[in-house]
Design a protein around this motif. Structure first.
Motif, PDB file in Angstrom:
ATOM      1  N   SER A  24      10.037   6.786  -2.958  1.00 36.74           N
ATOM      2  CA  SER A  24       8.603   6.798  -2.671  1.00 36.74           C
ATOM      3  C   SER A  24       8.392   6.092  -1.342  1.00 36.74           C
ATOM      4  CB  SER A  24       7.836   6.118  -3.817  1.00 36.74           C
ATOM      5  OG  SER A  24       6.444   6.241  -3.635  1.00 36.74           O
ATOM      6  N   ASP A  25       7.158   5.710  -1.076  1.00 34.05           N
ATOM      7  CA  ASP A  25       6.833   5.036   0.168  1.00 34.05           C
ATOM      8  C   ASP A  25       5.944   3.836  -0.138  1.00 34.05           C
ATOM      9  OD1 ASP A  25       6.853   5.914   3.369  1.00 34.05           O
ATOM     10  OD2 ASP A  25       5.255   4.510   2.799  1.00 34.05           O
ATOM     11  N   LEU A  26       6.209   2.722   0.549  1.00 29.33           N
ATOM     12  CA  LEU A  26       5.403   1.509   0.325  1.00 29.33           C
ATOM     13  C   LEU A  26       3.922   1.778   0.562  1.00 29.33           C
ATOM     14  CD1 LEU A  26       7.606  -1.197   2.118  1.00 29.33           C
ATOM     15  CD2 LEU A  26       7.481  -0.718  -0.339  1.00 29.33           C
ATOM     16  N   GLY A  27       3.628   2.769   1.395  1.00 26.39           N
ATOM     17  CA  GLY A  27       2.229   3.118   1.680  1.00 26.39           C
ATOM     18  C   GLY A  27       1.485   3.648   0.461  1.00 26.39           C
ATOM     19  N   LYS A  28       2.219   3.964  -0.603  1.00 24.52           N
ATOM     20  CA  LYS A  28       1.573   4.480  -1.812  1.00 24.52           C
ATOM     21  C   LYS A  28       1.176   3.377  -2.793  1.00 24.52           C
ATOM     22  CE  LYS A  28       3.577   9.090  -1.741  1.00 24.52           C
ATOM     23  NZ  LYS A  28       4.450  10.050  -2.442  1.00 24.52           N
ATOM     24  N   MET A  29       1.427   2.118  -2.437  1.00 27.82           N
ATOM     25  CA  MET A  29       0.989   1.049  -3.321  1.00 27.82           C
ATOM     26  C   MET A  29      -0.535   1.101  -3.444  1.00 27.82           C
ATOM     27  SD  MET A  29       3.341  -2.340  -2.845  1.00 27.82           S
ATOM     28  CE  MET A  29       3.151  -2.596  -1.112  1.00 27.82           C
ATOM     29  N   ILE A  30      -1.035   0.994  -4.678  1.00 27.19           N
ATOM     30  CA  ILE A  30      -2.487   1.020  -4.889  1.00 27.19           C
ATOM     31  C   ILE A  30      -3.098  -0.231  -4.249  1.00 27.19           C
ATOM     32  CG2 ILE A  30      -4.300   0.953  -6.636  1.00 27.19           C
ATOM     33  CD1 ILE A  30      -2.339   2.490  -8.514  1.00 27.19           C
TER      34      ILE A  30
END
Ligand code: MN
Length: 228
Positions: free
Chosen positions: A168-174
């Motif tokens: 995944s990508d860290l940018g997808k953290m809510i």
């Protein structure tokens, strides 16, 4: 002077890339911080406020050491996560100031006895024995924040025996790192030595004895362990 009645123990610690040890005071973990992982756990990821649980500081496993398969489970899961190390104390930290409280970052695994956690959820009981058991927090070397731009994006990946299981990508953290620190600091006074495991992306699953886990976070580092 009052003396300890049993020998005092040294703090848990994480090796720092380039030398030195970061002493660990507490380990906080964020639950359901990636939408697709919240969904795979049967939850609604619609930006509910972040929630937190904890592991004991001595649950850390460092240096790529083997992780003994824990007792009382038949469903040990990996959860690959970005770990934030706090270097400066604070309460009610503003989002805009939050990154100034970060000492460094690492790659870590929030190992979970999923069967015990699921049973606890169903019965409304605490998660502690599903999450906070011995050796449940393998972690790689800590990278000082001074050497690293804010890890707000980048590949986060876990391989088991060489096969990609989480990607995944860290940018997808809510809730990003600054928001997470701000929220947690309204619940407890953050202090130097605190670690925050920031949640896992989708693709969690079981491991068995002999499996080799290798996690990588782009720009941050690696974590490795073998289930023994
Ligand atoms: Mn987790």
């Amino acid at each position: 002077m009052v003396e300890f009645v049993i020998p005092p123990f040294p703090p848990s610690s994480v090796p720092v890339a380039g030398g030195g040890l970061f002493p660990v005071r507490r380990i906080f973990c964020v639950g359901r911080n990636y939408a697709d992982h919240a969904r795979e756990m049967g939850a609604d990821p619609d930006r509910e406020p972040p929630f937190f649980f904890a592991k004991p500081a001595d649950a850390l496993l460092v240096g790529g050491a083997d992780m003994p398969y824990p007792p009382q489970t038949a469903n040990l899961h990996y959860e690959m996560e970005l770990v934030v190390a706090i270097g400066r104390a604070g309460t009610d930290i503003a989002e805009a100031d939050a990154l100034q409280h970060v000492w460094g970052y690492a790659a870590g695994l929030d190992m979970t006895r999923r069967d015990l956690q699921n049973a606890a959820k169903k019965e409304g009981k605490p998660w502690d024995m599903g999450k906070g058991f011995d050796h449940s927090a393998p972690i790689g070397e800590l990278i000082p924040a001074a050497r690293l731009p804010e890890p707000d994006h980048g590949l986060i990946e876990l391989r088991v025996n060489g096969a990609v299981k989480q990607s995944s990508d860290l940018g997808k953290m809510i809730w990003n790192v600054a928001e997470t620190i701000a929220c947690l600091s309204r619940l407890v006074r953050l202090a130097p030595g605190d670690l925050i495991f920031t949640g896992t992306p989708e693709g969690v699953g079981p491991v068995v004895r002999g499996d080799v886990l290798e996690g990588t976070i782009e720009g941050v580092g690696q974590v490795k362990t073998r289930i023994a």
